[in-house]
Design an enzyme around this catalytic site. Structure first.
Site, PDB file in Angstrom:
ATOM      1  N   ASP A  10      -2.137  -1.989  10.407  1.00 27.71           N
ATOM      2  CA  ASP A  10      -2.388  -1.915   8.959  1.00 27.71           C
ATOM      3  C   ASP A  10      -3.047  -3.161   8.375  1.00 27.71           C
ATOM      4  O   ASP A  10      -3.414  -3.183   7.203  1.00 27.71           O
ATOM      5  CB  ASP A  10      -1.057  -1.703   8.203  1.00 27.71           C
ATOM      6  CG  ASP A  10      -0.517  -0.309   8.378  1.00 27.71           C
ATOM      7  OD1 ASP A  10      -1.259   0.572   8.835  1.00 27.71           O
ATOM      8  OD2 ASP A  10       0.668  -0.092   8.046  1.00 27.71           O
ATOM      9  N   SER A  64       2.319  -6.444   7.121  1.00 22.00           N
ATOM     10  CA  SER A  64       0.890  -6.466   7.476  1.00 22.00           C
ATOM     11  C   SER A  64       0.083  -7.179   6.402  1.00 22.00           C
ATOM     12  O   SER A  64      -0.847  -7.938   6.691  1.00 22.00           O
ATOM     13  CB  SER A  64       0.356  -5.040   7.617  1.00 22.00           C
ATOM     14  OG  SER A  64       1.084  -4.341   8.586  1.00 22.00           O
ATOM     15  N   PRO A  78       9.585  -4.277  -0.341  1.00 15.36           N
ATOM     16  CA  PRO A  78      10.651  -3.915   0.597  1.00 15.36           C
ATOM     17  C   PRO A  78      10.095  -3.724   2.007  1.00 15.36           C
ATOM     18  O   PRO A  78       8.955  -3.289   2.163  1.00 15.36           O
ATOM     19  CB  PRO A  78      11.179  -2.585   0.063  1.00 15.36           C
ATOM     20  CG  PRO A  78      10.594  -2.396  -1.269  1.00 15.36           C
ATOM     21  CD  PRO A  78       9.399  -3.274  -1.392  1.00 15.36           C
ATOM     22  N   LYS A 137       0.851  -1.209   0.000  1.00 14.71           N
ATOM     23  CA  LYS A 137       0.000   0.000   0.000  1.00 14.71           C
ATOM     24  C   LYS A 137       0.873   1.242   0.000  1.00 14.71           C
ATOM     25  O   LYS A 137       2.053   1.184   0.388  1.00 14.71           O
ATOM     26  CB  LYS A 137      -0.940   0.043   1.207  1.00 14.71           C
ATOM     27  CG  LYS A 137      -0.273  -0.046   2.593  1.00 14.71           C
ATOM     28  CD  LYS A 137       0.214   1.270   3.195  1.00 14.71           C
ATOM     29  CE  LYS A 137       0.813   1.114   4.593  1.00 14.71           C
ATOM     30  NZ  LYS A 137       1.668   2.230   5.021  1.00 14.71           N
TER      31      LYS A 137
END
Ligand code: C5P
Length: 315
Positions: A151, A118, A109, A17
Site C-alpha cells: 500500500d 504504510s 487506528p 485511505k
C-alpha cells in the site's frame, strides 16, 4: 502528505485511505493476491517528525492516542515498525549509516484496513530523501516502497484517488470531481491482513469498478453511488462478527454505500454532506460506543511550508 520544515526538523502529516472498491482477482505463486482496488485518501492523519540525530542509529518514538483500539494490541515500537524498516532500507540503498530521530503521533487506528502503517512508511521515505539530501527520483522511491508493502505506493503517489493493481503497488491516478464526506467506524478489535486473505475464496465473475470511477469523475455526487464493494468483507466477517452490526448501524443512520475498507476491521459509509457525516459519527460514538470519525477526502498540497503548521500536533 503535507510537509513543513521547522528549523532542522521536517514535520509530515500523512493520511489514511479507504478502499472504495476491492476485488481479489486470484492467488499468486508468491503467496500474495492480485487486486483491483480503488483507494481514496482521507483526512484522518498521523504526524511524523524527523531530525538528524547526534548518535548513529534510527531512534524511533511512537506516541499512541486513545483513539486507537486497545484490543488490537499496539504497533511495534522497535525495529519491526514499518517506519524504522523504511528508514533502514533507504539508508542501505543510499549507502549511508543512518543517524536520525523519528517521532510518530499515531491517530490512524491500526489493524483497521486504513493503511496507517504504510502511510507512515511512505512519509518516512519522502522525508528522509529530503533530510539526507539524497534526491532519489520518484521512480526509485516507488521501487523501494513496493519492497516494504503493497500500500505504500498509493501514499507516495499523493493522489486523492487511484486505481491500484497487481499486489496494490501499481498506482494509476484517477480524477475525483468533488470532495466526499464519509464516516469511518471501527468495532472493538482489529484484523490481521494475512488472516483475512487466507480465508478468501475465488468467485467465478470478478467485478470491475468502472461505474464507480465514472461516478467519482462526474458531477453527480448527490445521486446514489454505484459499485462500492469489498471482496474481503465475507472472509473478514467470519473472523469478526462485529463487522455486520457496525455496518447495519451505519446504514440505519442514513449513510449510502456502506462497506469494509481493505482487510478490515474499519468500515465506512458515504454521507450526503459533511454535516451529516459529523452527526452520524457523533451518534455512533455516543449511542454505541464505537470509535467513529467524520472525514473528508484528503487533498493537502505536497509543497513544503516553512515553519508554519507544526505548533499543534494534536489538532
Ligand atoms: O503487502 P503487505 O505487507 O501489506 O501485506 C501483508 C499481508 O497481506 C501479506 O503478507 C499477504 O499475506 C497479504 N496480502 C496478499 N495480497 C496482497 C496484499 C497483501 O495476500 N495483494
Amino acid at each position: 502528505m503535507r510537509i513543513a520544515r521547522q528549523g532542522e526538523t521536517l514535520v509530515i502529516d500523512t493520511p489514511a485511505k479507504v478502499n472504495l472498491f476491492l476485488e481479489v482477482l486470484g492467488r499468486r505463486d508468491d503467496g500474495y493476491h492480485d487486486l483491483l482496488t480503488v483507494m481514496l485518501a482521507i483526512s484522518l492523519t498521523d504526524t511524523l517528525q524527523f531530525r538528524i540525530a547526534a548518535q548513529p542509529g534510527v531512534w524511533f518514538h511512537q506516541h499512541l492516542t486513545t483513539a486507537s483500539p486497545s484490543q488490537a494490541g499496539s504497533p511495534p515500537h522497535d525495529d519491526n515498525n514499518l517506519v524504522v524498516r523504511a528508514a533502514r532500507r533507504l539508508a542501505e540503498v543510499a549507502g549511508l549509516d543512518p543517524a536520525v530521530e523519528i517521532s510518530l503521533w499515531k491517530r490512524i487506528p491500526w489493524q483497521a484496513g486504513l493503511g496507517g502503517g504504510s502511510s507512515d512508511a511512505a512519509a518516512t521515505l519522502v522525508a528522509l530523501n529530503r533530510l539526507w539530501g539524497l534526491q532519489l527520483p520518484p521512480a526509485d522511491l516507488h521501487q523501494l516502497a513496493a519492497t516494504l508493502g503493497s500500500d505504500l505506493n498509493f501514499f507516495l503517489a499523493q493522489s486523492p484517488l487511484a486505481l491500484c493493481t497487481s499486489r496494490g503497488e501499481i498506482v494509476d491516478r484517477q480524477p475525483l470531481r468533488r470532495p466526499l464526506s464519509l464516516v469511518i467506524a471501527q468495532p472493538e478489535g482489529g484484523l490481521g491482513t494475512a488472516d483475512v486473505f487466507r480465508r478468501w475464496e475465488p468467485t467465478s465473475a470478478p467485478r470491475r469498478p468502472d461505474q464507480l470511477l465514472t461516478w467519482l469523475a462526474g458531477d453527480s455526487h448527490r445521486n446514489t453511488t454505484l459499485g462500492v464493494y469489498n471482496a474481503l468483507q465475507h472472509p473478514a466477517g467470519q473472523l469478526h462478527p462485529g463487522l455486520k452490526l457496525i455496518q447495519q448501524r451505519l446504514i440505519r443512520c442514513g449513510l449510502q454505500s456502506v462497506a469494509m475498507t481493505g482487510s478490515g476491521s474499519a468500515c465506512f459509509g458515504l454521507a450526503g454532506s459533511h454535516r451529516q457525516a459529523v452527526r452520524v459519527a457523533r451518534w455512533m460514538r455516543g449511542q454505541f460506543r464505537h470509535r467513529a470519525w467524520a472525514v473528508r477526502t484528503w487533498t493537502a498540497p505536497n509543497a513544503i511550508h516553512h515553519d508554519e503548521f507544526a505548533s499543534n500536533l494534536w489538532s
